[in-house]
Design an enzyme around this catalytic site. Structure first.
Site, short mmCIF file in Angstrom:
data_model
loop_
_atom_site.label_atom_id
_atom_site.label_comp_id
_atom_site.label_asym_id
_atom_site.label_seq_id
_atom_site.Cartn_x
_atom_site.Cartn_y
_atom_site.Cartn_z
N GLU A 129 115.12 65.29 44.98
CA GLU A 129 113.93 64.43 44.98
C GLU A 129 114.09 63.21 44.08
OE1 GLU A 129 112.75 68.56 46.12
OE2 GLU A 129 113.88 67.73 44.43
N LYS A 141 122.01 83.25 58.30
CA LYS A 141 120.56 83.22 58.24
C LYS A 141 120.00 83.73 59.57
CE LYS A 141 117.13 80.04 56.28
NZ LYS A 141 116.86 78.64 55.90
N ARG A 161 108.86 66.67 41.04
CA ARG A 161 110.22 66.72 40.51
C ARG A 161 110.84 65.34 40.36
NH1 ARG A 161 113.40 71.52 43.28
NH2 ARG A 161 113.54 72.30 41.17
#
Length: 630
Positions: free
Chosen positions: A366, A280, A394
């Site tokens: 979640e 990344k 969610r």
């Protein structure tokens, strides 16, 4: 060929490795230059440059379906599909969206701003393809952080069972928004270092096939030997046991290796998982060094990597919340903090360092975060579960079934409540009041400023049952902070400015907007009553009855969907009490508001000082005209 000449991905066909590497360098330079001005998801996109080039070279988009999980790593995809000229408008009002957008291009076949959706979408597309007896490829590109999401694991299991032709590209950069956690992440770590297995398997096959006459037969009977090698050299064969052909891990920045493995994946029948290791932020030193900070970057100075931010001014709510957690830990020893991979985004890193035994980052999960918080509450803990409003959606079933139904003492710190700006419609927090307000036992609150927000957090820990404390993205007002937490009586509102004839009932940042409108109206001789409706549930019923008895008209103002929101709650109250009043609601209409800055989004939704002034003036003057006619 140069990057600026590419307007369609088909132009990548036949390009050499050297040419693709040159274009990769040009892509990185372009992204670093453009995002320095607009901001955006820099680190994720720098990490997928070579991967995206090879995908578009070897597949035929949009016939072949490229599905980007979350979507914040699709900038390179957008560049290669004819949208380079729009990058000056990235994430700006009416400009290029920061996520895949179907109306922008036929190459964007799936829209997402939440993680872990790509595999389910890909499975649906693969099934539809087979029903139509078509032959295109379906490729889902998903990160290792998103793979920990329950939805991704459900899809992974189903895909392996159905044996559909589908390619899963696991972009393993070891970093989502917050450091990845969990057993699956650890398993991937072991696979990254298991090159000896790949070498041993290849050497065994090569050796057996070289034996004259019987080599082929021996190679087939050696499958069991290879299986033994797997179990000896790799800790767990997770993906192959699920029914996938596993390829990798491979270097996601080595174009030749990507091409070789991608071509192999195209030929294999059934589901394939191609494990790609990327870095990344690759190609830009500051982003490589701190990919967390550069996940979603604000404008910056290219040479130094210094973020361009306003100096001084009010504190950001992210910092206010982080400091509040530290202060609460000292006065409420039972308090613990839970988050689904939002530790950095919500300013919880310092708390995690100082109180590691009281901090739990469960990864992108979640539902698990919500129910785990409930489990903590049953044992006397005081969990603060911190989730962005858009991600709390969610965990809805868990809120209903596990938390509200059992009336557990869980505080939901709902970050990004209201408009969020550049991330747009996938991230706005304008639905949580609607899906929480109707639940028995649930209480909802939002402060008018950062000091009241802190006190509401403290108050929530003193209350019985679940409490949702909402707070916006961005900066506070710079108000003084109480030295000690103050308890706010449950269900009470605050009269901010005394007035007559009409009461503006405002929630959160809309209180400040209402005060500005009142200041303007005062120059016309109009003086509305300004109320800080800090408790959305329960309402301050005694104040409502008192104002109605005094003949007030009402204007509700909320940065939230009108359907089922705060204004709806006030309407329902007056209807149930059979109290006739004149009431108008201001909020978000039945539409999705796209990306831009928050002021532009409020303008589009009609949440402005001018609109408040207009409605107050119209409501008061209309009654004056009726009196005169009488």
């Amino acid at each position: 060929m140069h990057l600026k000449e590419i307007t369609c991905p088909s132009q990548l066909k036949g390009l050499s490795t050297t040419q693709l590497e040159k274009i990769a360098g040009e892509i990185r330079s372009f992204l670093i230059e453009k995002l320095a001005v607009t901001g955006g998801h820099l680190a994720p996109n720098l990490g997928v440059v070579e991967l995206t080039l090879v995908l578009h070279q070897l597949f035929e988009s949009p016939k072949d379906k490229l599905i980007w999980d979350v979507g914040h790593q699709a900038y390179v995809h957008k560049m290669l599909t004819g949208r380079m000229d729009k990058f000056d408008t990235l994430r700006q009002y009416k400009g290029l969206c920061g996520f895949p957008k179907m109306r922008e291009s036929e190459h964007d076949v799936w829209e997402a701003g939440h993680s872990s959706t790509s595999l389910s979408a890909a499975m649906g597309m693969a099934i539809a393809r087979d029903l139509r007896q078509e032959k295109n490829h379906v490729i889902a590109i998903i990160g290792d952080g998103a793979m920990t999401g329950g939805m991704a694991l459900e899809a992974l299991n189903h895909i392996g069972h159905e044996k559909k032709n589908l390619i899963v590209v696991l972009n393993d950069n070891e970093m989502s928004i917050s450091p990845n956690v969990g057993a699956l992440h650890n398993h991937l770590g072991k696979l990254r270092t298991a090159k000896q297995y790949k070498w041993a398997k290849e050497e065994l096959e090569s050796l057996l096939k070289k034996i004259p006459a019987v080599g082929g037969t021996l190679a087939k009977t050696a499958e069991r030997v290879k299986d033994i090698l797997k179990y000896l050299l790799v800790s767990g064969i997770f993906f192959e046991e699920l029914g996938y052909t596993y390829l990798g891990p491979i270097d996601g920045h080595n174009i030749e290796e990507l091409q070789t493995c991608m071509k192999q994946a195209k030929k294999i029948q059934g589901p394939v998982l191609l494990h790609v290791i990327t870095k990344k932020g690759k190609g830009y030193g500051p982003a490589e060094a701190d990919s967390d900070a550069w996940h979603g970057a604000s404008p910056y100075k290219i040479e130094s990597g210094e973020m361009i931010k306003s100096v001084g001014g009010p504190p950001d709510y992210k910092k206010v919340f982080g400091k509040a957690l530290l202060d609460l830990a000292e006065v409420v020893p039972e308090m613990v903090a839970v988050t689904p991979a939002m530790s950095s985004g919500s300013g919880m890193n310092e708390f995690a360092q100082i109180y590691p035994e009281r901090f739990f980052d469960v990864g992108i999960a979640e539902q698990h975060a919500t129910t785990m918080s409930g489990g903590l509450a049953t044992q006397g803990a005081k969990p603060i579960c911190t989730i962005y409003s858009t991600f709390l959606q969610r965990g809805y079933d868990q809120i209903v079934h596990d938390i509200a139904r059992q009336n557990l003492d869980v505080t939901f710190a709902i970050d990004r409540a209201g408009f969020v700006g550049a991330d747009g419609e996938t991230h706005h927090g304008v639905y949580d009041i609607s899906f929480l307000r109707h639940l028995p036992n649930m209480k909802i609150a939002m402060g008018k400023d950062e000091n009241e927000f802190r006190n509401l957090l403290y108050t929530s820990l003193m209350m019985e049952g679940p409490v949702a404390v909402r707070y916006p993205r961005g900066t506070g007002l710079g108000v003084p902070i109480d030295e000690q937490f103050q308890l706010i009586e449950e269900g009470t509102w605050e009269v901010v400015e005394e007035g007559n004839q009409l009461a503006i009932l405002a929630v959160g940042p809309m209180v400040q907007l209402a005060q500005k409108a009142a200041e303007q109206l005062s120059r016309e001789g109009l003086k509305p009553h300004i109320v800080n409706a800090r408790f959305i549930k329960p309402l301050d019923q005694s104040m409502l009855k008192k104002m109605a008895g005094q003949g007030f008209k009402f204007l509700t103002v909320e940065e939230h969907a009108l359907a089922g929101g705060f204004g709806s709650a006030v309407l329902e109250f007056f209807n149930d009490q059979e109290i006739p009043v004149q009431l108008k609601r201001m909020g978000v209409q039945d539409e999705f508001i796209e990306h831009g800055n928050v002021n532009e989004q409020r303008e589009e939704a009609g949440l402005t000082v001018e609109k408040i002034v207009h409605h107050v003036r119209a409501m008061i003057l209309s009654s004056d005209r009726k009196v005169k006619r009488a």
